[in-house]
Design an enzyme around this catalytic site. Structure first.
Site, PDB file in Angstrom:
ATOM      1  N   GLN A   1       2.817   1.290  -8.963  1.00  0.00           N
ATOM      2  CA  GLN A   1       4.189   1.796  -9.060  1.00  0.00           C
ATOM      3  C   GLN A   1       4.265   3.313  -9.217  1.00  0.00           C
ATOM      4  O   GLN A   1       5.348   3.885  -9.122  1.00  0.00           O
ATOM      5  CB  GLN A   1       4.907   1.138 -10.245  1.00  0.00           C
ATOM      6  CG  GLN A   1       5.293  -0.303 -10.023  1.00  0.00           C
ATOM      7  CD  GLN A   1       6.372  -0.478  -8.971  1.00  0.00           C
ATOM      8  OE1 GLN A   1       7.119   0.438  -8.667  1.00  0.00           O
ATOM      9  NE2 GLN A   1       6.458  -1.670  -8.406  1.00  0.00           N
TER      10      GLN A   1
ATOM     11  N   HIS B   1       2.515  -1.429   0.534  1.00  0.00           N
ATOM     12  CA  HIS B   1       3.927  -1.740   0.784  1.00  0.00           C
ATOM     13  C   HIS B   1       4.871  -1.185  -0.275  1.00  0.00           C
ATOM     14  O   HIS B   1       6.093  -1.264  -0.132  1.00  0.00           O
ATOM     15  CB  HIS B   1       4.132  -3.252   0.954  1.00  0.00           C
ATOM     16  CG  HIS B   1       4.148  -4.040  -0.321  1.00  0.00           C
ATOM     17  ND1 HIS B   1       5.305  -4.503  -0.901  1.00  0.00           N
ATOM     18  CD2 HIS B   1       3.134  -4.470  -1.110  1.00  0.00           C
ATOM     19  CE1 HIS B   1       5.010  -5.193  -1.989  1.00  0.00           C
ATOM     20  NE2 HIS B   1       3.705  -5.179  -2.146  1.00  0.00           N
TER      21      HIS B   1
ATOM     22  N   SER C   1      -1.098  -0.024  -3.717  1.00  0.00           N
ATOM     23  CA  SER C   1      -0.592  -1.028  -2.784  1.00  0.00           C
ATOM     24  C   SER C   1       0.238  -0.339  -1.710  1.00  0.00           C
ATOM     25  O   SER C   1       1.144   0.439  -2.013  1.00  0.00           O
ATOM     26  CB  SER C   1       0.258  -2.066  -3.518  1.00  0.00           C
ATOM     27  OG  SER C   1       0.777  -3.024  -2.617  1.00  0.00           O
TER      28      SER C   1
ATOM     29  N   ASN D   1       6.229  -1.748 -13.852  1.00  0.00           N
ATOM     30  CA  ASN D   1       7.036  -2.168 -12.709  1.00  0.00           C
ATOM     31  C   ASN D   1       8.418  -2.683 -13.091  1.00  0.00           C
ATOM     32  O   ASN D   1       9.328  -2.701 -12.260  1.00  0.00           O
ATOM     33  CB  ASN D   1       6.295  -3.246 -11.911  1.00  0.00           C
ATOM     34  CG  ASN D   1       5.990  -4.478 -12.745  1.00  0.00           C
ATOM     35  OD1 ASN D   1       5.408  -4.381 -13.828  1.00  0.00           O
ATOM     36  ND2 ASN D   1       6.353  -5.651 -12.248  1.00  0.00           N
TER      37      ASN D   1
ATOM     38  N   THR E   1     -14.176  -9.521   7.690  1.00  0.00           N
ATOM     39  CA  THR E   1     -13.906  -8.495   8.688  1.00  0.00           C
ATOM     40  C   THR E   1     -12.760  -7.591   8.228  1.00  0.00           C
ATOM     41  O   THR E   1     -11.654  -8.060   7.962  1.00  0.00           O
ATOM     42  CB  THR E   1     -13.538  -9.126  10.040  1.00  0.00           C
ATOM     43  OG1 THR E   1     -14.610  -9.964  10.460  1.00  0.00           O
ATOM     44  CG2 THR E   1     -13.288  -8.054  11.087  1.00  0.00           C
TER      45      THR E   1
ATOM     46  N   THR F   1      -2.497  -7.028  -5.948  1.00  0.00           N
ATOM     47  CA  THR F   1      -3.014  -8.156  -6.724  1.00  0.00           C
ATOM     48  C   THR F   1      -4.515  -8.310  -6.545  1.00  0.00           C
ATOM     49  O   THR F   1      -5.262  -8.450  -7.526  1.00  0.00           O
ATOM     50  CB  THR F   1      -2.287  -9.461  -6.326  1.00  0.00           C
ATOM     51  OG1 THR F   1      -0.930  -9.394  -6.764  1.00  0.00           O
ATOM     52  CG2 THR F   1      -2.956 -10.674  -6.959  1.00  0.00           C
TER      53      THR F   1
ATOM     54  N   CYS G   1       8.341 -10.369  -9.428  1.00  0.00           N
ATOM     55  CA  CYS G   1       7.344 -11.401  -9.741  1.00  0.00           C
ATOM     56  C   CYS G   1       7.915 -12.480 -10.651  1.00  0.00           C
ATOM     57  O   CYS G   1       7.430 -13.602 -10.664  1.00  0.00           O
ATOM     58  CB  CYS G   1       6.123 -10.766 -10.410  1.00  0.00           C
ATOM     59  SG  CYS G   1       5.282  -9.560  -9.387  1.00  0.00           S
TER      60      CYS G   1
END
Length: 377
Positions: A178, A200, A198, A149, A236, A70, A322
């Site tokens: 995806q 994950h 992404s 997705n 950071t 995102t 989502c």
């Protein structure tokens, strides 16, 4: 548990979790610090950046670690639109993009940009004829997801890129959240300017991902502060997450062909099985991504099937994580003009490299039991 919701998130690989713990224990200094401990931590961070750049065929200075898909998509949409607005303020995105692209694009409308949405056909594939009509000399950004997705539709990136280059000076952003790890995608294979990954979704950790640019492109920063990530994403840098993202990308890239072949075999088995039911419609196109099969049961709500399967320890989802907790109809299914008889009963099965043949066989047995009880019209 049989987990078939891998497009929502994947299980973290043990070796990635081990790396996360090890980096936190040994390299917990701030990578921006000037002391040797900070310098050593920064070297590890730069090594992760270089590893990703080599795989994607770009410069390490063009890899920006983020909190995930995102943020990366937002950075791409706002950052590229603002950087290249001197070329024009006309933006194109497809009608079936992820909300992190659609909502960002809609926001650009309020900031003086003109955003138009590229239609798709009944298979969820971008209409190239309509795309050519929409392109203008002042089009400055085109954003398209490589794999949808919700239904697994694969967009023709090469054809889209050629058309955009021939009709405008627009930069091209590809949402590869995806597709990475399931299909080949990098700056050498495709003439594109930016892509999103992404962690994950490829058995890495949540809260991490990246935006990668081609060697010649730049992006305006969205988060200002201390100037980390080459000034593009201040704050950071979480080195353990960045290192684990790089590792997840390395593992996915190294095993791409093997994993893709096996996932395609398993999803083709699922499609063949589902086509044996009279009241089931396969929503995913035949040319879908290897890990997604989306279907619908006539005049049955998807939630009914999800709950029935969950009671038997099988985890699936509606068309998107989502939107699965929302009652509104999927914008993807609306864009595809799915009929009223099927639009509410959509189920997405999404597998990963960890999914086994035994799990698929067990799913088929349980699903048959469930569907015989529910019996859609």
């Amino acid at each position: 548990m049989i987990y078939l919701d891998n497009s929502a998130t994947t299980k973290v690989l043990p070796e990635i979790m081990d790396t996360f713990i090890a980096v936190n224990e040994k390299y917990w200094a701030n990578p921006s610090s000037i002391h040797e401990f900070g310098h050593n931590t920064n070297e590890l961070l730069q090594s992760a950046r270089e590893q990703v750049a080599e795989i994607l065929h770009t410069s390490s200075s063009k890899i920006y670690f983020t909190s995930g898909g995102t943020e990366s998509n937002n950075l791409a949409i706002f950052g590229l639109a603002n950087k290249y607005k001197f070329r024009g303020k006309h933006i194109l995105v497809s009608k079936i993009e992820h909300p992190s692209v659609l909502e960002a694009a809609k926001q650009l409308n309020t900031l003086g940009f003109e955003v138009e949405f590229i239609p798709v056909d009944s298979k969820g594939i971008i209409d190239l004829v309509e795309l050519q009509k929409l392109l203008r000399k002042e089009t400055s950004l085109v954003s398209v997801m490589h794999v949808n997705n919700e239904i697994g539709a694969i967009q023709p990136i090469e054809a889209i890129s050629k058309m955009v280059r021939s009709n405008s000076k627009a930069v091209i952003h590809i949402d590869a959240v995806q597709s990475f790890g399931k299909l080949p995608i990098d700056f050498k294979r495709y003439d594109i300017d930016a892509l999103t990954i992404s962690s994950h979704k490829i058995h890495g950790l949540k809260g991490s991902g990246l935006l990668a640019l081609s060697k010649t492109r730049e992006v305006e920063p969205m988060i200002l502060g201390g100037g980390q990530e080459a000034g593009i994403r201040s704050g950071t840098t979480p080195v353990p997450l960045a290192v684990c993202t790089a590792k997840a990308i390395r593992i996915a890239s190294a095993s791409l062909e093997k994993n893709t072949t096996e996932m395609k075999r398993l999803t083709e088995e699922l499609v063949h099985f589902l086509r044996g039911f009279e009241n089931i419609k396969i929503i995913s196109p035949d040319t879908r991504a290897p890990h997604i099969v989306t279907f619908s049961v006539r005049k049955v709500k998807g939630e009914v099937i999800i709950n029935a399967l969950q009671k038997r320890n099988v985890i699936v989802s509606t068309s998107s994580a989502c939107s699965s907790r929302q009652t509104k109809t999927s914008h993807v299914l609306q864009a595809m003009h799915i009929s009223d008889d099927y639009i509410k009963g959509v189920i997405r099965l999404s597998i990963s490299s960890l999914t086994t043949e035994q799990e698929i066989d067990t799913f088929k047995k349980i699903f048959t039991e469930v569907i015989n009880v529910i019996k859609g019209d």
